[in-house]
Scaffold this motif. Sequence first.
Motif, PDB file in Angstrom:
ATOM      1  N   PRO A 177       3.600  -9.588  -2.559  1.00  0.00           N
ATOM      2  CA  PRO A 177       3.378  -8.414  -1.693  1.00  0.00           C
ATOM      3  C   PRO A 177       2.770  -8.749  -0.342  1.00  0.00           C
ATOM      4  O   PRO A 177       2.871  -7.967   0.600  1.00  0.00           O
ATOM      5  CB  PRO A 177       2.429  -7.532  -2.520  1.00  0.00           C
ATOM      6  CG  PRO A 177       1.828  -8.439  -3.533  1.00  0.00           C
ATOM      7  CD  PRO A 177       2.832  -9.507  -3.805  1.00  0.00           C
ATOM      8  N   ASN A 178       2.129  -9.922  -0.231  1.00  0.00           N
ATOM      9  CA  ASN A 178       1.533 -10.323   1.047  1.00  0.00           C
ATOM     10  C   ASN A 178       2.552 -10.976   1.986  1.00  0.00           C
ATOM     11  O   ASN A 178       2.205 -11.487   3.041  1.00  0.00           O
ATOM     12  CB  ASN A 178       0.347 -11.278   0.819  1.00  0.00           C
ATOM     13  CG  ASN A 178       0.772 -12.548   0.084  1.00  0.00           C
ATOM     14  OD1 ASN A 178       1.904 -12.652  -0.385  1.00  0.00           O
ATOM     15  ND2 ASN A 178      -0.144 -13.500  -0.010  1.00  0.00           N
TER      16      ASN A 178
ATOM     17  N   PRO B 124       5.709  -9.357   3.392  1.00  0.00           N
ATOM     18  CA  PRO B 124       6.660  -8.242   3.514  1.00  0.00           C
ATOM     19  C   PRO B 124       7.997  -8.641   4.129  1.00  0.00           C
ATOM     20  O   PRO B 124       9.030  -8.053   3.783  1.00  0.00           O
ATOM     21  CB  PRO B 124       5.915  -7.244   4.413  1.00  0.00           C
ATOM     22  CG  PRO B 124       4.886  -8.053   5.136  1.00  0.00           C
ATOM     23  CD  PRO B 124       4.494  -9.137   4.199  1.00  0.00           C
TER      24      PRO B 124
ATOM     25  N   ASN C 114       6.712   0.828  -2.971  1.00  0.00           N
ATOM     26  CA  ASN C 114       5.630  -0.145  -2.737  1.00  0.00           C
ATOM     27  C   ASN C 114       5.037  -0.067  -1.332  1.00  0.00           C
ATOM     28  O   ASN C 114       3.812   0.033  -1.181  1.00  0.00           O
ATOM     29  CB  ASN C 114       6.131  -1.567  -3.037  1.00  0.00           C
ATOM     30  CG  ASN C 114       6.220  -1.836  -4.525  1.00  0.00           C
ATOM     31  OD1 ASN C 114       5.452  -1.293  -5.304  1.00  0.00           O
ATOM     32  ND2 ASN C 114       7.173  -2.649  -4.918  1.00  0.00           N
ATOM     33  N   PRO C 115       5.844  -0.115  -0.258  1.00  0.00           N
ATOM     34  CA  PRO C 115       5.246  -0.004   1.080  1.00  0.00           C
ATOM     35  C   PRO C 115       4.648   1.371   1.363  1.00  0.00           C
ATOM     36  O   PRO C 115       3.715   1.481   2.159  1.00  0.00           O
ATOM     37  CB  PRO C 115       6.416  -0.298   2.025  1.00  0.00           C
ATOM     38  CG  PRO C 115       7.650  -0.115   1.225  1.00  0.00           C
ATOM     39  CD  PRO C 115       7.279  -0.437  -0.178  1.00  0.00           C
TER      40      PRO C 115
ATOM     41  N   TYR D 277      11.408  -7.610  -6.296  1.00  0.00           N
ATOM     42  CA  TYR D 277      10.152  -7.123  -6.848  1.00  0.00           C
ATOM     43  C   TYR D 277       9.207  -8.232  -7.318  1.00  0.00           C
ATOM     44  O   TYR D 277       8.053  -7.954  -7.641  1.00  0.00           O
ATOM     45  CB  TYR D 277      10.436  -6.127  -7.981  1.00  0.00           C
ATOM     46  CG  TYR D 277      11.014  -4.841  -7.424  1.00  0.00           C
ATOM     47  CD1 TYR D 277      10.197  -3.923  -6.778  1.00  0.00           C
ATOM     48  CD2 TYR D 277      12.384  -4.575  -7.494  1.00  0.00           C
ATOM     49  CE1 TYR D 277      10.717  -2.768  -6.237  1.00  0.00           C
ATOM     50  CE2 TYR D 277      12.916  -3.416  -6.950  1.00  0.00           C
ATOM     51  CZ  TYR D 277      12.072  -2.520  -6.316  1.00  0.00           C
ATOM     52  OH  TYR D 277      12.599  -1.373  -5.767  1.00  0.00           O
TER      53      TYR D 277
ATOM     54  N   LYS E   8       1.139   3.024 -10.389  1.00  0.00           N
ATOM     55  CA  LYS E   8       1.471   1.732 -10.997  1.00  0.00           C
ATOM     56  C   LYS E   8       1.792   1.889 -12.480  1.00  0.00           C
ATOM     57  O   LYS E   8       2.717   1.249 -13.000  1.00  0.00           O
ATOM     58  CB  LYS E   8       0.303   0.749 -10.824  1.00  0.00           C
ATOM     59  CG  LYS E   8       0.009   0.363  -9.374  1.00  0.00           C
ATOM     60  CD  LYS E   8       1.194  -0.346  -8.734  1.00  0.00           C
ATOM     61  CE  LYS E   8       0.882  -0.813  -7.322  1.00  0.00           C
ATOM     62  NZ  LYS E   8       2.076  -1.397  -6.662  1.00  0.00           N
TER      63      LYS E   8
ATOM     64  N   ARG F 151      10.235  -9.953   1.475  1.00  0.00           N
ATOM     65  CA  ARG F 151      10.684  -8.843   0.622  1.00  0.00           C
ATOM     66  C   ARG F 151      11.812  -8.070   1.301  1.00  0.00           C
ATOM     67  O   ARG F 151      12.736  -7.604   0.630  1.00  0.00           O
ATOM     68  CB  ARG F 151       9.509  -7.920   0.308  1.00  0.00           C
ATOM     69  CG  ARG F 151       9.900  -6.680  -0.458  1.00  0.00           C
ATOM     70  CD  ARG F 151       8.724  -5.984  -1.102  1.00  0.00           C
ATOM     71  NE  ARG F 151       8.336  -6.666  -2.329  1.00  0.00           N
ATOM     72  CZ  ARG F 151       7.521  -6.126  -3.241  1.00  0.00           C
ATOM     73  NH1 ARG F 151       7.013  -4.931  -3.058  1.00  0.00           N
ATOM     74  NH2 ARG F 151       7.214  -6.786  -4.330  1.00  0.00           N
TER      75      ARG F 151
ATOM     76  N   LYS G 230       1.121   1.454   0.061  1.00  0.00           N
ATOM     77  CA  LYS G 230       0.188   0.675   0.885  1.00  0.00           C
ATOM     78  C   LYS G 230      -0.453   1.507   1.994  1.00  0.00           C
ATOM     79  O   LYS G 230      -1.527   1.160   2.485  1.00  0.00           O
ATOM     80  CB  LYS G 230       0.893  -0.530   1.496  1.00  0.00           C
ATOM     81  CG  LYS G 230       1.202  -1.625   0.487  1.00  0.00           C
ATOM     82  CD  LYS G 230       1.857  -2.819   1.152  1.00  0.00           C
ATOM     83  CE  LYS G 230       2.143  -3.929   0.158  1.00  0.00           C
ATOM     84  NZ  LYS G 230       2.809  -5.092   0.771  1.00  0.00           N
TER      85      LYS G 230
END
Length: 313
Positions: free
Chosen positions: A266-267, A269, A185-186, A262, A199, A272, A189
């Motif tokens: 996502p905003n 981090p 995921n990162p 998960y 995805k 997470r 980005k």
Amino acid sequence: MGDKGGDNRSEVTDFILVGIRVRPELHSLLFLLFLIIYGMVLLGNLSMIGIIVIDPRLNTPMYFFLGNLSVIDLSYCTVIVPKAMVNILLQKKTISFAGCVTQLFLYALFMVTEAFVLAAMAYDRFIAICNPLLYSVRMSRSVCIQFVAGSYFCGWVSSILQISVTFSMSFCASRVIDHFYCDSNPIEKISCSNIFINKMVSLSLAVVIILPTIIVIVVSYMYIVSTVLKIPSTEGRKKAFSTCSSHLGVVSLLYGTVSFVYLTPPNNPELRKVASVCYILFTPMLNPLIYSLRNKDVKDAMRKVLWKKKVLL
């Protein structure tokens, strides 16, 4: 794939791992926390593996799977934690491109393999409780080895697909990964490629590989509960459920922490990263404790080993 900015594309030789953001004066404390928990992971899982190998009473399918679970927990923790600890103390928190590929590959491999091994353990408990007369045939040594080998194979296939789509992307604007290890995921980005295929592959892997393991576990325990409730004596029901409680605890811990990782927005981090610490450090630390504290055979084997050591001293 379409690119967001093909003219700025450059060949990446390494990445920068941001790590967990804390004040500089807390770096030593964070390193010490990681060191203590990692030491407990090593001690707990190596002890569990050693006891299962040494004690002949634990030479059963359930403990064969448990030994492999300890190997997996120890492995994925070791893939990530030592590098993260080193980076906590360094100003330049880099990881080579090859190192990042290797870390993501092994992390995905062990994560998927663990899910399949836990499903095999649920099936083992299902056969032991619902079809005890067929247990020695259905869960023979060769069958158990095939289950574990198949788990690693599924993990390997999943990892190959994951790293193939992740590292086929272009990295243009940045090589800074906002995490303390290489995760898909990162990495996505900081890519300037269209990540739609990534995805779709991740979703397909979840549906084709992870979902069946959850179904096996849920269906196995539906049959187990139905069978146990038919046992007339309270003591019998208690004994039957006690053989499953440790496995249920480990399954709940694994899927609970993975969901935390998960499903975290996502905003956010930093949240997470905290969730990842729970999965990568606390899960492999707690798994041996769950099995040793709630399992009479393991506790007896530990007492036997400690008594022998005391006699020798």
